[in-house]
Write a protein that holds these residues in place. Structure first.
Motif, short mmCIF file in Angstrom:
data_model
loop_
_atom_site.label_atom_id
_atom_site.label_comp_id
_atom_site.label_asym_id
_atom_site.label_seq_id
_atom_site.Cartn_x
_atom_site.Cartn_y
_atom_site.Cartn_z
N PRO B 38 0.84 -1.20 0.01
CA PRO B 38 0.15 0.13 -0.02
C PRO B 38 0.88 1.28 0.06
N ASP B 39 2.17 1.15 0.70
CA ASP B 39 3.00 2.46 0.63
C ASP B 39 3.55 2.84 -0.74
N ASN B 40 3.43 1.68 -1.66
CA ASN B 40 3.81 2.04 -3.01
C ASN B 40 2.82 3.12 -3.75
N PHE B 41 1.43 2.53 -3.35
CA PHE B 41 0.50 3.17 -3.97
C PHE B 41 0.40 4.78 -3.41
N ALA B 42 0.83 4.87 -2.04
CA ALA B 42 0.70 6.10 -1.59
C ALA B 42 2.13 7.06 -1.89
N LEU B 183 -5.46 2.62 -6.15
CA LEU B 183 -6.11 4.09 -6.57
C LEU B 183 -5.32 4.60 -7.64
N ASN B 184 -4.31 3.79 -8.28
CA ASN B 184 -3.46 4.49 -9.18
C ASN B 184 -2.37 3.15 -9.66
N THR B 185 -1.59 3.34 -10.59
CA THR B 185 -0.69 2.42 -11.03
C THR B 185 0.55 2.76 -10.75
N PRO B 186 1.22 2.05 -9.89
CA PRO B 186 2.65 2.66 -9.57
C PRO B 186 3.64 2.50 -10.41
N ARG B 187 4.68 3.55 -10.74
CA ARG B 187 5.54 3.41 -11.78
C ARG B 187 6.66 2.72 -11.41
N TYR B 188 7.28 2.13 -12.36
CA TYR B 188 8.64 1.70 -11.93
C TYR B 188 9.83 2.60 -12.20
#
Ligand SMILES: Cc1cc2nc3c(=O)[nH]c(=O)nc-3n(C[C@H](O)[C@H](O)[C@H](O)COP(=O)(O)OP(=O)(O)OC[C@H]3O[C@@H](n4cnc5c(N)ncnc54)[C@H](O)[C@@H]3O)c2cc1C
Ligand SMILES: Nc1ncnc2c1ncn2[C@@H]1O[C@H](COP(=O)(O)O)[C@@H](O)[C@H]1O
Lengths: 314, 256
Positions: B38-42, B183-188
């Protein structure tokens, strides 16, 4: 009073987890009281009239007409300060998650969340994605606890009587900083998971989006609907209206056939009522197997294509 | 917009989780760590907000032993501007009030407009750190955000409620908000990002500078959950498993 239960409303009546919290509170303390907040406080209080409780406080105020973290937090700390309960308990709901930590921070009372059971050593909660359990404790004079769904059975609530008492909460508009709009549901799609007889459930163990079609093929071969765990939905592999679990649908089909679902509590609360559970997982210790009638230890990507072939050849 | 994102390093989904000799936690030596999902999404949400505004700063903050510098670097490689490492020696702290007090001590002088956390950490799963910090800082709090919309000095937030319901709430900044996954798509991180991250600052603050005494809770013991149900275990060859599944579907559950 030694235990105070913070009640929650769900569509006009008492939340199921509030009832379970009362059952838990009665096991933990000898004198239990409850707090109902908001416009419907009297209705909630009347639902408790045949329970063995010391009393139920009703807190009503124009600033409490709808839920806000600020308003609920203020009300709860005022009652705790007035009554000094040793334990404050609630269901582990989204609402509890939202305001209860503020109570903990403000009053410096530890909040042990998401308890699944009691043990001799303390309060048991799941850790590390449900792969292990932990027992927690606190030496504090006051503790806040929240109980996961089914930690206690509401059929075990001790009967008796309970009268209501108004609690005058002091609130002014500067304390309630947020404005909430009406809750709403998103478009639900045209699948009816709740009434499906058979469900194929896709978990992250499907590994890649490209593998998702095999779940739909399997579903077709056995006349099932497809549902999914949250991470699969979050990744955009399957539509969100197919999600099962605490933030998705609650299902109870004749067969729940899961493919690479670990069995986290938030998923399990949505499907544990299924009549038969057949789970495939490559990890023999996956928590889903605790619930499964048939525990298939193996790789879904090897088993499913062969299974589809076998079914289609019949 | 000045945004702090709290990223925790937790055992990954595929990690081995052997219990340590004292039975008090897992043996970290054998664990492979990842950024708490979840922190990755944050983090992604913070970067999107900053990019949307065209200016601002995203600061990645993590508490733990030296190993957590890896997730801070990962954040910097994705585009965060700087990092703060709250250093821990010895066993990692698991009491949320202690954790929140340490974060608050470090965050309070920075005057962030937004503090973003994940809704829950995959290891201890306390689900409260962000809200505790918000209250300790005396700012607005909200949880389970699935969409954010920053206005002048305010934030409008779509919150997830139970069973597929949602609600919009609006409140003034500064605020501490916990982010729900999806809620979003975390980037690489890009190669350029990875190279650039090496030059970005990570400030290390030591926990021992912070004198904290409070009521606390402790994780005393961890153990493997007991199985109560008697499942039929099917763990042989693929062909045999397939044959058995067909039989179950046909003759036992009778769905085909
Ligand atoms: C507030 C909150 C609300 C939530 N709401 C929900 C909800 O409504 N629904 C929900 O589902 N989750 C929900 N979650 C998330 C939940 O905690 C879990 O993270 C999620 O259910 C895990 O999904 P999963 O089992 O698909 O993935 P993982 O936990 O990653 O498990 C994947 C499993 O697949 C197995 N596997 C991997 N590869 C293979 C293979 N090739 N073959 C066979 N097996 C394989 C692995 O052994 C593992 O057990 C919520 C969490 C929170 C905090
Ligand atoms: N040690 C830590 N380092 C960084 N962030 C943390 C730490 N502990 C908690 N957090 C943040 O707080 C959120 C909620 O954690 P928890 O309350 O432990 O479930 C996590 O998703 C992180 O964003």
């Amino acid at each position: 009073m030694d235990v105070l239960v913070i009640l929650e409303e769900s569509q006009g009546s008492l939340h199921r987890l509030s009832r379970e919290a009362i059952a838990g509170a009665q096991k933990l303390g000898s004198s239990v009281a409850a707090l109902a907040i908001g416009e419907n406080a009297d209705t909630l209080a009347s639902e408790l009239s045949s329970y063995d409780l010391e009393e139920v406080f009703t807190a009503k105020h124009e600033l409490l007409s709808s839920y806000s973290a600020d308003g609920y937090f203020e009300t709860v700390i005022q009652l705790i300060r007035a009554e000094s309960p040793a334990l404050v308990v609630a269901g582990h709901t989204y609402q509890t998650r939202d305001f209860m930590p503020r109570v903990s921070a403000k009053l410096d009372i530890p909040f042990i969340p998401d308890i699944v059971s009691l043990s001799d050593e303390g309060f048991v909660k799941q850790v590390l994605n449900a792969k292990l359990n932990a027992s927690l404790s606190s030496a504090s004079d006051q503790i806040i606890l929240s109980f996961q769904s089914a930690a206690f059975n509401d059929e075990e609530i001790r009967g008796g009587s309970c009268s209501a008492r108004a609690f005058d909460v002091e609130l002014d508009s500067s304390q309630v900083r947020s404005v909430s709009e009406e809750p709403f549901q998103e478009a639900t799609g045209d699948v009816d998971l709740e009434s499906a007889e058979v469900l194929v459930s896709v978990g992250r163990g499907i590994e890649k989006e490209e593998n998702v079609p095999i779940a739909f093929e399997l579903a077709k071969a056995i006349g099932a609907e497809v549902c999914a765990s949250r991470p699969v939905v979050d990744s955009g592999w399957i539509d969100s209206f197919r999600q099962v679990g605490s933030s998705g649908h609650n299902v109870a089909p004749k067969l729940y056939f899961s493919l690479g679902v670990s069995g986290a509590i938030q998923h399990v609360v949505g499907m544990k009522g299924s009549k038969n559970i057949l789970a495939i997982n490559k990890d023999a210790d996956a928590p889903i197997f605790e619930l499964a009638d048939y525990a298939v230890v193996g790789n879904v990507l090897e088993i499913i294509p062969k299974l589809i072939e076998a079914l289609n050849n019949k | 917009m000045k945004i702090a994102v709290l990223v925790k390093q937790v055992p990954g989904p595929e990690s081995a989780l052997p219990i340590n000799d004292h039975g008090t936690w897992v043996d970290e030596e054998s664990v492979t760590f990842v950024m708490n999902p979840p922190d990755n999404f944050a983090l992604e949400e913070a970067l999107l907000i900053k990019e949307g505004k065209g200016d601002g700063e995203v600061v990645v903050v993590s508490m733990g032993p030296d190993r957590v510098q890896k997730v801070i670097r990962e954040g910097l490689a994705k585009g965060a501007d700087r990092g703060i490492h709250i250093e821990e020696v010895g066993p990692i702290e698991k009491d949320p009030l202690h954790i929140a007090k340490r974060f608050t001590a470090v965050l309070k002088d920075e005057n962030f407009d937004l503090v973003l956390t994940g809704l829950q950490s995959d290891d201890t799963g306390m689900g409260q750190t962000g809200v505790l910090i918000g209250e300790m800082l005396g700012i607005s709090t909200a949880t389970l955000a699935v969409e954010t919309d920053i206005k002048d000095g305010h934030i409008r937030l779509k919150r997830e409620l139970e069973s597929g319901w949602f609600q919009w709430v609006e409140f003034p900044l500064p605020a501490s908000i916990s982010i729900q996954s999806g809620l979003n798509t975390p980037r690489y991180p890009s190669l350029k990002g990875i190279m650039g991250a090496k030059k970005k600052e990570i400030k290390t603050v030591s926990c021992t500078e912070l004198d904290i005494s409070s009521n606390c809770q402790s994780v005393d013991k961890v153990f493997v959950p007991q199985t109560s149900k008697h499942s039929e275990v099917i763990d042989g060859e693929v062909d045999a498993a397939v044959e058995r599944i067909v039989e179950i579907l046909k003759s036992e559950i009778k769905v085909i």
